[in-house]
Design a protein around this motif. Structure first.
Motif, PDB file in Angstrom:
ATOM      1  N   THR A 253       5.120  -3.566  -6.572  1.00  0.00           N
ATOM      2  CA  THR A 253       4.801  -3.085  -7.918  1.00  0.00           C
ATOM      3  C   THR A 253       3.911  -1.841  -7.841  1.00  0.00           C
ATOM      4  OG1 THR A 253       4.985  -5.288  -8.877  1.00  0.00           O
ATOM      5  CG2 THR A 253       3.709  -3.659 -10.111  1.00  0.00           C
ATOM      6  N   LEU A 254       2.941  -1.853  -6.953  1.00  0.00           N
ATOM      7  CA  LEU A 254       2.077  -0.684  -6.754  1.00  0.00           C
ATOM      8  C   LEU A 254       2.886   0.510  -6.251  1.00  0.00           C
ATOM      9  CD1 LEU A 254      -1.028  -2.401  -5.092  1.00  0.00           C
ATOM     10  CD2 LEU A 254      -0.875  -1.481  -7.420  1.00  0.00           C
ATOM     11  N   LEU A 255       3.827   0.242  -5.380  1.00  0.00           N
ATOM     12  CA  LEU A 255       4.689   1.306  -4.872  1.00  0.00           C
ATOM     13  C   LEU A 255       5.513   1.930  -5.999  1.00  0.00           C
ATOM     14  CD1 LEU A 255       5.894  -0.442  -1.603  1.00  0.00           C
ATOM     15  CD2 LEU A 255       4.684   1.733  -1.670  1.00  0.00           C
ATOM     16  N   LYS A 256       6.045   1.103  -6.881  1.00  0.00           N
ATOM     17  CA  LYS A 256       6.828   1.595  -8.013  1.00  0.00           C
ATOM     18  C   LYS A 256       5.979   2.464  -8.936  1.00  0.00           C
ATOM     19  CE  LYS A 256       9.893  -2.438  -8.171  1.00  0.00           C
ATOM     20  NZ  LYS A 256      10.343  -3.596  -8.972  1.00  0.00           N
ATOM     21  N   ILE A 257       4.733   2.047  -9.158  1.00  0.00           N
ATOM     22  CA  ILE A 257       3.838   2.807 -10.032  1.00  0.00           C
ATOM     23  C   ILE A 257       3.535   4.179  -9.438  1.00  0.00           C
ATOM     24  CG2 ILE A 257       1.487   2.908 -10.975  1.00  0.00           C
ATOM     25  CD1 ILE A 257       1.642  -0.183 -11.209  1.00  0.00           C
TER      26      ILE A 257
END
Length: 293
Positions: A253-257
């Motif tokens: 999720t952090l990577l997507k953000i």
């Protein structure tokens, strides 16, 4: 059998012939087999290979295009060599690279993977290995242009072997015994980033990975993948699959953000600078921002 050479083909018959010819011409003083795994091509490759090479090539015809890693897995299943050499069809051996890599593996018990030095067709160096594993740190580096964190060392201009995190899958050799311990390519990948994830698993099993510059191979990168937009989408899907199989849900999720912030910020910057080519690239990235994995 010393080495099993596996070449995955998909509608690249002219390139494939050049690659096989270079193997037959340059490979000396070693016992080897050539295995061509065909991803359901419509280029008449089976007939052409059979007519040209007869029993010099073991041709495996697949009913579907199952991608790079999974097709190599099919070749590994029947490989007889103690070392497995994965070679792209858009390559040409410059020297006795296969024996050089095989000898390096045989002489170094702690080494599980050896990759060749790759060159463009004009003789210039091409990235052949990586010292970084895709991660949140890499994505943040890209976002903030942190040059000191980026993967600068990816070519080897010396004659000395260099330890690496991973080597480019266009010309990489793996010990069969290492595959038995670390497993084959992860079947979740279709194309791109699978060799990085494989090398990661191999290193976790305690084996080292080296770039061996005395093994020299020309790589006509991209000649076997003609549509650049499709190619870029495959790259995106590849690295996103790598993230999915390597990290937990929160990390992804952090990577997507971070990826989304990078795309939007680049679009704003290049619209201000009126850089049309850059705008088109980041528009493409924006349209493909969802992870279809």
């Amino acid at each position: 059998m010393d080495v099993s050479i596996i070449i995955v083909n998909y509608n690249t018959i002219s390139l494939l012939i050049n690659a096989v010819d270079s193997v037959l011409e340059k490979t000396k003083d070693i016992m080897y087999e050539i295995i061509v795994v065909d991803n359901n091509s419509d280029d008449n490759s089976q007939f052409i290979i059979s007519q040209k090479y007869n029993n010099q090539v073991n041709y495996i015809a697949l009913a579907d295009n199952i991608g790079f890693g999974r097709a190599n897995n099919k070749g590994i299943e029947v490989a007889k060599g103690r070392n497995i050499f994965l070679l792209n069809p858009d390559t040409i051996l410059q020297n006795n690279a296969i024996k050089t890599l095989s000898d390096f593996l045989d002489d170094n018990s702690s080494v599980g993977v050896a990759g060749a030095n790759l060159y463009n067709d004009d003789g210039t160096f091409q990235p052949s290995f990586s010292q970084m594993y895709p991660s949140l740190g890499v994505e943040l580096s890209n976002l903030f242009h942190l040059m000191f964190l980026q993967n600068k060392q990816c070519v080897n201009e010396s004659e000395k072997a260099i330890e690496a995190k991973s080597v480019v899958g266009a010309a990489m050799m793996i010990k069969k015994e290492v595959i038995e311990k670390a497993g084959v390519f992860n079947p979740e990948f279709f194309m791109y980033s699978e060799e990085e994830e494989w090398c990661y698993r191999i290193r976790k099993k305690g084996f080292n990975i080296f770039n061996v510059p005395l093994a020299k191979i020309t790589h006509l990168d991209g000649k076997s993948f003609q549509f650049s937009e499709n190619r870029q989408k495959r790259r995106l899907d590849g690295v996103r699959t790598l993230y999915k199989v390597s990290y937990n849900g929160l990390y992804c999720t952090l990577l997507k953000i971070v990826e989304y912030i990078t795309i939007v910020s680049r679009l704003i910057i290049f619209k201000i600078l009126k850089k049309d080519q850059k705008i088109n690239y980041w528009l493409f990235m924006y349209k493909n921002r969802k992870w279809h994995i």
